[in-house]
Design a protein around this motif. Structure first.
Motif, mmCIF file in Angstrom:
data_model
loop_
_atom_site.group_PDB
_atom_site.id
_atom_site.type_symbol
_atom_site.label_atom_id
_atom_site.label_comp_id
_atom_site.label_asym_id
_atom_site.label_seq_id
_atom_site.Cartn_x
_atom_site.Cartn_y
_atom_site.Cartn_z
ATOM 1 N N UNK A 42 0.793 -1.227 0.000
ATOM 2 C CA UNK A 42 0.000 0.000 0.000
ATOM 3 C C UNK A 42 0.825 1.276 0.000
ATOM 4 N N UNK A 43 2.114 1.183 0.253
ATOM 5 C CA UNK A 43 2.973 2.374 0.224
ATOM 6 C C UNK A 43 3.053 2.916 -1.196
ATOM 7 N N UNK A 44 2.956 4.230 -1.331
ATOM 8 C CA UNK A 44 3.152 4.874 -2.625
ATOM 9 C C UNK A 44 4.627 5.232 -2.723
ATOM 10 N N UNK A 45 5.272 4.817 -3.825
ATOM 11 C CA UNK A 45 6.712 4.990 -3.952
ATOM 12 C C UNK A 45 7.076 5.577 -5.308
ATOM 13 N N UNK A 46 8.342 5.999 -5.396
ATOM 14 C CA UNK A 46 8.948 6.426 -6.655
ATOM 15 C C UNK A 46 10.218 5.603 -6.821
ATOM 16 N N UNK A 47 10.402 5.014 -8.008
ATOM 17 C CA UNK A 47 11.606 4.224 -8.278
ATOM 18 C C UNK A 47 12.732 5.139 -8.732
ATOM 19 N N UNK A 48 13.942 4.581 -8.819
ATOM 20 C CA UNK A 48 15.080 5.385 -9.274
ATOM 21 C C UNK A 48 14.934 5.784 -10.732
ATOM 22 N N UNK A 49 14.063 5.104 -11.466
ATOM 23 C CA UNK A 49 13.785 5.458 -12.857
ATOM 24 C C UNK A 49 12.671 6.480 -13.000
ATOM 25 N N UNK A 50 12.045 6.866 -11.892
ATOM 26 C CA UNK A 50 10.995 7.872 -11.920
ATOM 27 C C UNK A 50 9.587 7.324 -12.018
ATOM 28 N N UNK A 51 9.419 6.019 -11.924
ATOM 29 C CA UNK A 51 8.090 5.410 -11.996
ATOM 30 C C UNK A 51 7.368 5.574 -10.662
ATOM 31 N N UNK A 55 2.807 -0.133 -3.863
ATOM 32 C CA UNK A 55 3.292 -1.493 -3.603
ATOM 33 C C UNK A 55 2.089 -2.415 -3.508
ATOM 34 N N UNK A 56 2.065 -3.413 -4.381
ATOM 35 C CA UNK A 56 0.959 -4.376 -4.415
ATOM 36 C C UNK A 56 1.321 -5.645 -3.643
ATOM 37 N N UNK A 64 6.141 -5.938 -6.189
ATOM 38 C CA UNK A 64 5.257 -5.753 -7.333
ATOM 39 C C UNK A 64 4.585 -4.404 -7.158
ATOM 40 N N UNK A 65 4.726 -3.544 -8.185
ATOM 41 C CA UNK A 65 4.111 -2.223 -8.158
ATOM 42 C C UNK A 65 2.876 -2.215 -9.035
#
Length: 87
Positions: A42-51, A55-56, A64-65
Motif C-alpha cells: 500500500x505504500x506509494x513509492x517512486x523508483x530510481x527510474x521515476x516510476x 506497492x501491491x 510488485x508495483x
C-alpha cells in the motif's frame, strides 16, 4: 618527532576527507536500506527510474508495483528511491 610533524598534515587530510565525504554517504546509504526494508503493501513509492506506483506485493528482494492503469510491474527493492506516502 620530525616524522610525526611531517605526517600530521596527511593524517589531518585523511580525517577531514572521511568526515566530509565518506561518513555522510554511509549515513545516507543506511537510511535508504532501512527505507527499502520497511516497505509495506500500500505504500506509494517512486523508483530510481521515476516510476510512480503503489506497492501491491512484497517478497524478500523484489516487489510488485501497481501503476495508475492497474498494470503490475516487478522491481527489485533496491530500485525504490523514496516512499511518497504510507497508507
Amino acid at each position: 618527532m620530525e616524522i610525526l610533524g611531517s605526517l600530521l598534515p596527511i593524517i589531518l587530510f585523511i580525517l577531514l576527507f572521511w568526515l566530509i565525504l565518506i561518513r555522510p554517504q554511509q549515513k545516507r546509504q543506511k537510511q535508504v536500506r532501512e527505507m527499502q526494508t520497511n516497505l509495506q503493501k500500500g505504500d506509494r513509492i517512486i523508483t530510481i527510474g521515476g516510476l510512480h506506483g503503489t506497492v501491491h506485493a512484497l517478497d524478500e528482494g523484489t516487489l510488485v508495483l501497481e501503476v495508475h492503469d492497474g498494470t503490475k510491474l516487478t522491481y527489485d527493492r533496491s530500485a525504490v528511491r523514496e516512499v511518497v506516502q504510507s497508507s
